[in-house]
Scaffold this active site. Structure first.
Site, short mmCIF file in Angstrom:
data_model
loop_
_atom_site.label_atom_id
_atom_site.label_comp_id
_atom_site.label_asym_id
_atom_site.label_seq_id
_atom_site.Cartn_x
_atom_site.Cartn_y
_atom_site.Cartn_z
N ASP A 177 0.99 -0.80 0.05
CA ASP A 177 -0.14 0.33 0.00
C ASP A 177 0.83 1.12 0.14
O ASP A 177 1.63 1.29 0.95
CB ASP A 177 -0.54 -0.12 1.01
N HIS A 178 1.06 1.46 -1.23
CA HIS A 178 2.64 2.85 -1.10
C HIS A 178 2.64 3.77 -0.19
O HIS A 178 3.23 4.85 0.06
CB HIS A 178 2.26 3.04 -3.25
N HIS A 240 -5.56 2.79 1.37
CA HIS A 240 -4.94 3.89 1.59
C HIS A 240 -5.86 4.32 2.57
O HIS A 240 -4.65 4.59 3.97
CB HIS A 240 -4.81 4.94 0.66
C1 BG6 Z 1 -3.78 4.64 -6.16
C2 BG6 Z 1 -5.08 5.10 -6.42
O1 BG6 Z 1 -3.31 3.70 -5.47
O2 BG6 Z 1 -3.58 6.18 -5.06
C3 BG6 Z 1 -5.05 6.46 -7.48
O3 BG6 Z 1 -5.17 3.96 -7.60
C4 BG6 Z 1 -4.48 7.31 -6.87
O4 BG6 Z 1 -6.12 6.63 -8.79
C5 BG6 Z 1 -2.96 7.40 -6.20
O5 BG6 Z 1 -3.90 8.39 -7.99
C6 BG6 Z 1 -2.72 8.28 -5.49
O6 BG6 Z 1 -1.35 7.88 -4.93
P1 BG6 Z 1 -0.81 9.75 -4.71
O7 BG6 Z 1 0.63 8.71 -4.23
O8 BG6 Z 1 -0.25 10.66 -5.95
O9 BG6 Z 1 -1.52 10.04 -3.70
#
Ligand code: BG6
Length: 491
Positions: A177-178, A240
């Site tokens: 989960d980045h 998230h």
């Molecule tokens: C991803 C979603 O997990 O997270 C995207 O699939 C979203 O739709 C993205 O844009 C947002 O990530 P960050 O790091 O740009 O906030």
């Protein structure tokens, strides 16, 4: 720095994620000497590429990091390519042979990371073949990294988990989960457990409500096809947002180890109320963006069904049924095409029991409460904290003046912050699963989200209902208003 020995086998090596995130992250780890001469990468995907072509693509993807000629030559020689039709056993045999020979050439000590950067419908088949064709090494470690979406509901997630669990045990599985790789998300634990002034107030007696906003200014871009089947609830809330809820709500772990943290996160998620459909209707709202002068409506985007009822915005209220959090709403919202990109958490403390600074002539029932203290954690693009406090307005008289203590990371620090994927890859190399999601967390998140999805699927909806560049539909504001509250952040 400690030099790691490992072979990375990347499934989906020609894809967007690999190019945008994985190769640049590997290069950064290389530059920092976390990996150096004892690593190798096997890229696999459908296309029949040569090693040379693969190396050109990797070179291109790290271009913006301005490698020197020497850095580039050394780095790129560690990359190999093998075409793979996921159902073709022979090609797995080729991967196995290549893996063995690279292991010898680079002294990889039998350490292998399998990275599935591709569509989840193939995870099961690939894991099976990894096992049956003996691609797992018998000395050293075997670790599996998988990307979201981890299933599309509780049933499919369970099935997916059974498939990979037939090959890898939970300790070997690293579910990305980045958001958990982001500096300021990791900071939630530091703020809470490193500061007694907060942790001792971190409960229903002192906190009025918590607000989590993950606003995006972009629309669905070129991902319409994927997004139309997913929607904001599954794309952002299931993963998230619920992970952030867990980090904010969990009990202090006894020590800061991955196992202790996971245990507490799971307990927190298990206490999140699983609504019935009446509760869903009262507690969650959805939106879809319309067109404006500069933007297409969601329904006009490439890859999107022109009658689509997919939500591009969600706002809702989670309740957590335990001693610490009873009665404290966790308001969340996220969406595409909102006013600006901004991820932040507002912790709204209760105001003082009475306002003693009121005018003596005004009856107590007519006086305003003092503004609440708000602790804000800025996740991105700003990274930092702020805390609002009430002070005295300078001068004669005695008026109360809210002020804000603000800390922002400097631009210089931000530039040197490792990217989420870089940190997560390094964690995986180190066998540290703190910032990955455990199966029990995924499972519980789906249980919470499934009822919302089912309730919505049974209802008709009047879309589109918000303008690009706004903070979502009116219902998102009504949601807090009916609780006599409002969103703290109004860009
Ligand atoms: C991803 C979603 O997990 O997270 C995207 O699939 C979203 O739709 C993205 O844009 C947002 O990530 P960050 O790091 O740009 O906030």
């Amino acid at each position: 720095t400690h030099e790691n020995h490992a072979l990375f086998i990347i499934f989906g090596a020609t894809g967007d994620l690999a190019k945008r995130k994985l190769y640049p992250s590997l290069f950064r780890l290389y530059r920092k000497k976390n990996i150096q001469s004892h690593f190798a990468v096997i890229g696999t995907a459908r296309s029949t590429w040569t090693h040379e072509h693969f190396r050109e693509v990797v070179t291109e993807s790290i271009n913006s990091l301005h490698p020197t000629k020497q850095e580039l030559d050394e780095f790129i020689n560690h990359f190999y390519y093998q075409a793979l039709n996921v159902a073709n056993t022979d090609e797995y045999v080729s991967i196995q042979e290549l893996a063995e020979s690279l292991d010898e050439t680079y002294h990889l000590e039998g350490n292998r990371i399998f990275y599935l950067a591709m569509a989840p419908q193939f995870f099961g088949t690939i894991s099976q073949h990894i096992k049956s064709e003996g691609i797992m090494s018998e000395h050293g470690f075997n670790r599996l990294i998988i990307e979201k979406p981890f299933g599309v509901d509780h049933t499919s997630a369970t099935q997916l988990n059974e498939e990979i669990s037939a090959v890898f045990d939970e300790k070997q599985i690293f579910r990305i989960d980045h958001y958990l790789g982001k500096e300021m998300i990791q900071n939630i634990a530091a703020v809470r457990f490193g500061n007694n002034i907060f942790e001792s107030l971190w409960n229903h007696a002192y906190i009025d409500n918590i607000q989590i906003t993950l606003a995006e200014s972009l629309g669905v871009e070129e991902r319409g096809g994927y997004y139309d089947k997913s929607g904001a609830l599954k794309d952002m809330v299931q993963n998230h947002i619920l992970q952030i809820v867990a980090l904010l709500a969990m009990e202090p772990p006894t020590v800061f180890t991955d196992e202790a943290i996971r245990t507490e996160k799971i307990n927190a998620l298990k206490a999140v109320r699983v609504y019935n459909s009446d509760e869903v209707k009262k507690s969650f709202v959805r939106g879809q963006y319309s067109s404006s002068d500069h933007h297409l409506a969601y329904r006009e985007e490439a890859g999107v069904d022109p009658d689509s009822n997919t939500e591009t915005f969600v706002a809702g209220k989670f309740l957590i049924d335990n001693f610490r959090w009873t009665g404290v709403p966790f308001y969340v919202r996220t969406g595409k095409n909102m006013t600006e990109k901004g991820t932040r958490i507002n912790i709204v403390f209760k105001s003082t029991p009475i306002n003693i600074f009121r005018s003596i002539d005004t009856p107590i029932c007519q006086t305003q409460k003092l503004p609440e203290n708000v602790l804000t954690i800025y996740i991105q693009p700003t990274e930092g904290f702020s805390l609002t406090l009430n002070g005295k307005k300078i001068g004669t008289g005695f008026d109360i003046d809210p002020t804000k203590l603000v800390f922002r990371q400097s631009v210089e620090n931000l530039e040197n912050t490792p990217e989420a994927y870089e940190k997560l890859l390094l964690d995986c190399l180190n066998g540290d699963a703190t910032n990955f999601t455990h199966w029990d967390e995924v499972e519980q998140s789906w249980k919470v989200v499934d009822v919302i999805r089912h309730t919505w699927d049974d209802e008709t909806v009047d879309f589109p209902n918000y303008l690009p560049g706004s903070m979502g539909p009116k219902e998102a504001f009504d949601l807090l208003e009916k609780d006599n509250r409002s969103w703290v952040w109004e860009p």
